[in-house]
Write a protein that holds these residues in place. Structure first.
Motif: not given
Length: 249
Positions: A188-193
Motif C-alpha cells: 500500500e505504501k510503496a507499490v500502490l502509488p
C-alpha cells in the motif's frame, strides 16, 4: 432488493457494504459476520447476523434469508496468514456450503451469487500455479458446476477477479477498513502509488469495485458474453479488465 454480504469487515467487503447502504433500490442488507460490524451501525436497512460456523446454517437463520435476491461473498483471507487446509476451508468450503443452503431456501426464485475471487485465479492450474490461485479457481468452477445441478438450478454464479485492491480515494470506508501490515502494508505504501501512476489497469479501486459487485448482485444473473474482454468461464468469470470496463474506468 434484499442482498446478503459476507466479509463486511474486510477491505472489499467494506466497500461493498458502503455501496449497498447508499443504493436506494437495496431495501435490506443481511450481513453474516463473526463479529459486530461498526460500519453497519445506525443504518436501519442493515442487519448484522452474528454467525460463527460458515459450514452450517440453521433453519432459523435461513428463514430470515428466504426472500434474498443476491449475495456478494467477499469473505476471505490472505493465504500467507493461515495454513493451506484452513485457507481451503475459508476460500472453498464456506462459500459452497452457503450457496447450497441459500439456493435451496430461495428456490425456485433465481439467486445471484457473486464470488470475489482474485486476478491470477485459474480453474486449470499447472505445477507452477500458486496454492491460492488454484483454490480460488476450483471454487469458481465448483460454483458453476453447482448451478448445473438440478437441485440448485436457481443459482446464478458470477466470479469476479479483482486486481490490486486500492482504497486510496474511497474516503467513506477509511475508518472501517483493517490496517494493512507486513507485505500488504508495504504494498500500500510503496507499490500502490507507482502502479497507480504507471499501470492503473492492474488496480481495482474499491469505490468502483464495490459498485460493480453490488450491481452484479442486483442484476439479471445472466452470463456475460465471452466475446467481451475479460470474460471467461462460460460467461460467468470476470477479470479485472471486465470489472473496470463495467465500472467505466
Amino acid at each position: 432488493m434484499h442482498l446478503v454480504l459476507t466479509g463486511a469487515t474486510g477491505l472489499v467487503g467494506s466497500a461493498v457494504l458502503q455501496q449497498m447502504i447508499v443504493t436506494p433500490t437495496v431495501s435490506k442488507v443481511s450481513v453474516l459476520s463473526r463479529r459486530p460490524v461498526a460500519q453497519a451501525e445506525g443504518h436501519e436497512k442493515v442487519k448484522v447476523i452474528i454467525h460463527k460456523d460458515f459450514t452450517s446454517y440453521s433453519p432459523e437463520l435461513l428463514g430470515q434469508l428466504k426472500d434474498v435476491d443476491g449475495v456478494v461473498w467477499a469473505q476471505g483471507i490472505s493465504s500467507t496468514l493461515v495454513s493451506k487446509p484452513e485457507y481451503e476451508q475459508i476460500t472453498n468450503v464456506y462459500p459452497l456450503a452457503f450457496a447450497r443452503a441459500l439456493s435451496t431456501t430461495t428456490s425456485p426464485k433465481p439467486l445471484n451469487f457473486i464470488y470475489v475471487s482474485g486476478e491470477g485465479a485459474t480453474p486449470t492450474p499447472s505445477f507452477l500455479t500458486q496454492h491460492w490461485a488454484r483454490i480460488k479457481g476450483i471454487t469458481e468452477a465448483s460454483l458453476l458446476s453447482l448451478s448445473k445441478d438440478p437441485a440448485y438450478s436457481n443459482l446464478r454464479p458470477i466470479s469476479l477477479r479483482p486486481g490490486g485492491i486500492d482504497p486510496t480515494f474511497h474516503k467513506e470506508v477509511h475508518e472501517f477498513i483493517p490496517k494493512r501490515t507486513g507485505l500488504m502494508g508495504l504494498f500500500e505504501k510503496a507499490v500502490l502509488p507507482v502502479v497507480r501512476t504507471g499501470l492503473p489497469s492492474m488496480l481495482s479501486p474499491t469505490k468502483d469495485l464495490g459498485r460493480v459487485l453490488t450491481q452484479l448482485a442486483m442484476g439479471d444473473g445472466k452470463a456475460h458474453s465471452e466475446g467481451e474482454s475479460g470474460v471467461s468461464g462460460e460467461g460467468r468469470t470476470l477479470s479485472n479488465v471486465a470489472m473496470r470496463r463495467l465500472a467505466g474506468i
